[in-house]
Design an enzyme around this catalytic site. Structure first.
Site, PDB file in Angstrom:
ATOM      1  N   GLN A  70       2.842   5.923  -0.357  1.00  0.00           N
ATOM      2  CA  GLN A  70       4.118   6.627  -0.548  1.00  0.00           C
ATOM      3  C   GLN A  70       4.206   7.338  -1.888  1.00  0.00           C
ATOM      4  OE1 GLN A  70       6.250   7.145   1.741  1.00  0.00           O
ATOM      5  NE2 GLN A  70       5.547   5.674   3.267  1.00  0.00           N
ATOM      6  N   CYS A 105       7.954  -1.824   8.880  1.00  0.00           N
ATOM      7  CA  CYS A 105       6.723  -2.590   8.606  1.00  0.00           C
ATOM      8  C   CYS A 105       6.823  -3.371   7.300  1.00  0.00           C
ATOM      9  CB  CYS A 105       5.484  -1.704   8.585  1.00  0.00           C
ATOM     10  SG  CYS A 105       5.152  -0.941  10.160  1.00  0.00           S
ATOM     11  N   ASP A 130      -1.574   0.384  -3.393  1.00  0.00           N
ATOM     12  CA  ASP A 130      -1.312   1.086  -2.133  1.00  0.00           C
ATOM     13  C   ASP A 130      -0.477   2.310  -2.491  1.00  0.00           C
ATOM     14  OD1 ASP A 130      -0.141   2.082   0.120  1.00  0.00           O
ATOM     15  OD2 ASP A 130       0.591   0.165   0.882  1.00  0.00           O
ATOM     16  N   LYS A 163       0.610  11.459   5.289  1.00  0.00           N
ATOM     17  CA  LYS A 163       1.873  11.370   4.547  1.00  0.00           C
ATOM     18  C   LYS A 163       1.907  12.389   3.420  1.00  0.00           C
ATOM     19  CE  LYS A 163       2.291   6.418   5.484  1.00  0.00           C
ATOM     20  NZ  LYS A 163       3.453   6.248   6.361  1.00  0.00           N
ATOM     21  N   HIS A 177       4.124  -3.269   2.367  1.00  0.00           N
ATOM     22  CA  HIS A 177       4.015  -2.887   3.780  1.00  0.00           C
ATOM     23  C   HIS A 177       3.121  -3.925   4.465  1.00  0.00           C
ATOM     24  CE1 HIS A 177       2.612  -0.348   7.157  1.00  0.00           C
ATOM     25  NE2 HIS A 177       3.677   0.405   6.930  1.00  0.00           N
TER      26      HIS A 177
HETATM   27  N1  PMP Z   1       1.546   1.318   2.890  1.00  0.00           N
HETATM   28  C1  PMP Z   1       2.730   1.922   2.793  1.00  0.00           C
HETATM   29  C2  PMP Z   1       3.560   1.714   1.545  1.00  0.00           C
HETATM   30  C3  PMP Z   1       3.184   2.738   3.830  1.00  0.00           C
HETATM   31  O1  PMP Z   1       4.374   3.336   3.743  1.00  0.00           O
HETATM   32  C4  PMP Z   1       2.381   2.917   4.976  1.00  0.00           C
HETATM   33  C5  PMP Z   1       2.838   3.768   6.148  1.00  0.00           C
HETATM   34  N2  PMP Z   1       4.147   3.550   6.555  1.00  0.00           N
HETATM   35  C6  PMP Z   1       1.153   2.279   5.018  1.00  0.00           C
HETATM   36  C7  PMP Z   1       0.763   1.497   3.956  1.00  0.00           C
HETATM   37  C8  PMP Z   1       0.229   2.431   6.190  1.00  0.00           C
HETATM   38  O2  PMP Z   1      -0.214   3.736   6.280  1.00  0.00           O
HETATM   39  P1  PMP Z   1      -1.024   4.245   7.564  1.00  0.00           P
HETATM   40  O3  PMP Z   1      -0.205   3.833   8.753  1.00  0.00           O
HETATM   41  O4  PMP Z   1      -1.092   5.713   7.370  1.00  0.00           O
HETATM   42  O5  PMP Z   1      -2.355   3.577   7.540  1.00  0.00           O
END
Ligand code: PMP
Length: 397
Positions: free
Chosen positions: A194, A355, A191, A217, A114
């Protein structure tokens, strides 16, 4: 209804919410916890002498211990509350970068990260004069472990990789990635944005040095996340932000910092949201983490099968080990058109690059349509998605 928002009607259709990788909906007990906090407990924590402050502090620290148990950290000192995964990764990249990154050093990230696990490292590299190295992945969406091993050299300082890809759904072999990094004496950040809502996570079993995730999430409110850091490494990092709470003593000449984890929690935290995270963990544990995984695996299999009926469908991310995310395109139609038409039928999906622009570049596509599942997703939801796609398919040619 346990999830009140799921009763919503969209354009006279039942809401079919399949955008859970972006954010999950909240069960009533999480909503009630927020409401009760503001009705009965609101006060600033850690410093007040009065009853409300003491009670709110106790409840806040109780959630820290709950998170510790939830991911099986060794100590609650290793649990730092942040605003979310993005802030957690920025914290590590910034603090670790200032302490350990120098000119000529290298940071390894995977090709399926991401943006929030790419850009913070780019910022840290830019400051230090270091550079990024990227782990490639196959057409199916599987990381190339041989190429990963070959990226290590004496300049490698840290690895950052997701547990589950938000675009491809791949569940990465985080334990193996960690073992390989550690065999080179290199720490690793995972990270887990997910992963935590979909499977039991044990940071000691993985062995990773940092593990980051977002509350929103995993059925908790927005505005709270977690940065887990192994105490040995966390205690070597300089503070990320300065302010109240993170200090021991302040004079104009010199400031000494508070101990872990408070050193990394400058300013007033989002106390109500942290309590909401505690309620979300209770909710998940009551469902059973294994039953959530089994349920979502079943949905993934069912959806993958059923979606084959849609003419011209192409899947992105077909790794053997996946979590509940399906990315696809229909024929040559633009993902945004598919998303807009599905919306008119009450179906909420995500469209675009999610993203993860480097993934889109890897496949040479502008984006995908993404359906993602949660514990409350049903086979009826999948059937509704398939029926809607069959209905709109002729309009897309
Ligand atoms: N890493 C991953 C794999 C994600 O899916 C996301 C959210 N789409 C993020 C980081 C960022 O998370 P947040 O916007 O809640 O900070």
């Amino acid at each position: 209804m346990e999830f009140p928002i799921l009763d919503t009607q969209v354009y006279n259709h039942r809401l079919v919410y399949l955008d859970n990788a972006a954010t999950t909906q909240k069960p009533q007990q999480v909503i009630d916890t927020l409401c009760q906090y503001y009705c009965t407990l609101n006060s600033n924590i850690h410093r007040g002498a009065h009853h409300l402050a003491a009670e709110a502090t106790e409840r806040y620290e109780e959630v820290r211990r709950k998170v510790q148990g939830f991911i099986n950290a060794r100590s609650s000192n290793e649990i730092v509350f942040t605003r979310g995964t993005t802030e957690s990764i920025n914290l590590v990249a910034s603090s670790f970068g200032r302490r350990f990154l120098h000119a000529g050093d290298e940071v390894i990230v995977s090709g399926m990260e991401h943006h929030s696990d790419i850009v913070p490292w780019q910022l840290a590299c830019e400051l230090a004069g270091a550079s990024l190295r990227v782990i490639p992945f196959s057409d199916e969406g599987v990381l190339d472990l041989e190429a990963y091993k070959a990226l290590f050299n004496e300049h490698t300082r840290i690895v950052a990789c997701n547990h589950v890809s938000n675009t491809l759904g791949t569940v990465n072999p985080v334990r193996e990635l960690t073992e390989i990094a550690h065999s080179h004496n290199v720490p690793i950040l995972i990270d887990g944005a997910q992963a935590v809502a979909h499977m039991a996570v044990d940071v000691q079993q993985i062995g990773c040095d940092f593990y980051c995730f977002s509350g929103h999430k995993m059925y908790a409110p927005m505005g709270v996340g977690v940065m887990y850091g192994r105490e040995e490494i966390l205690s070597q990092l300089p503070p990320y932000q300065g302010g109240g709470e993170m200090i021991k003593d302040v004079t104009f000449e010199r400031t000494t910092y508070n101990e872990l984890p408070f050193r990394f929690e400058a300013g007033t935290p989002s106390v109500g949201d942290v309590l909401g995270l505690g309620a979300a963990i209770d909710w998940m544990l009551a469902q059973g983490l294994d039953s959530i995984s089994v349920h979502e695996d079943d949905l993934l299999r069912y959806a993958t099968e059923q979606l084959q009926q849609v003419p011209g469908i192409r899947f992105f991310g077909t790794a053997p080990h996946k979590a509940g995310v399906i990315s696809f395109l229909v024929g040559h139609s633009h993902p945004y058109d598919v998303g807009t038409l599905l919306d008119k039928l009450g179906i909420a999906v995500r469209t675009g690059h999610h993203c993860t622009q480097p993934i889109m570049d890897r496949y040479g596509i502008p984006g995908t349509v993404r359906a993602s599942f949660a514990a409350y997703t049903t086979r009826d939801d999948i059937d509704a998605l398939v029926a809607a796609l069959l209905r709109i398919a002729p309009m897309l040619e």
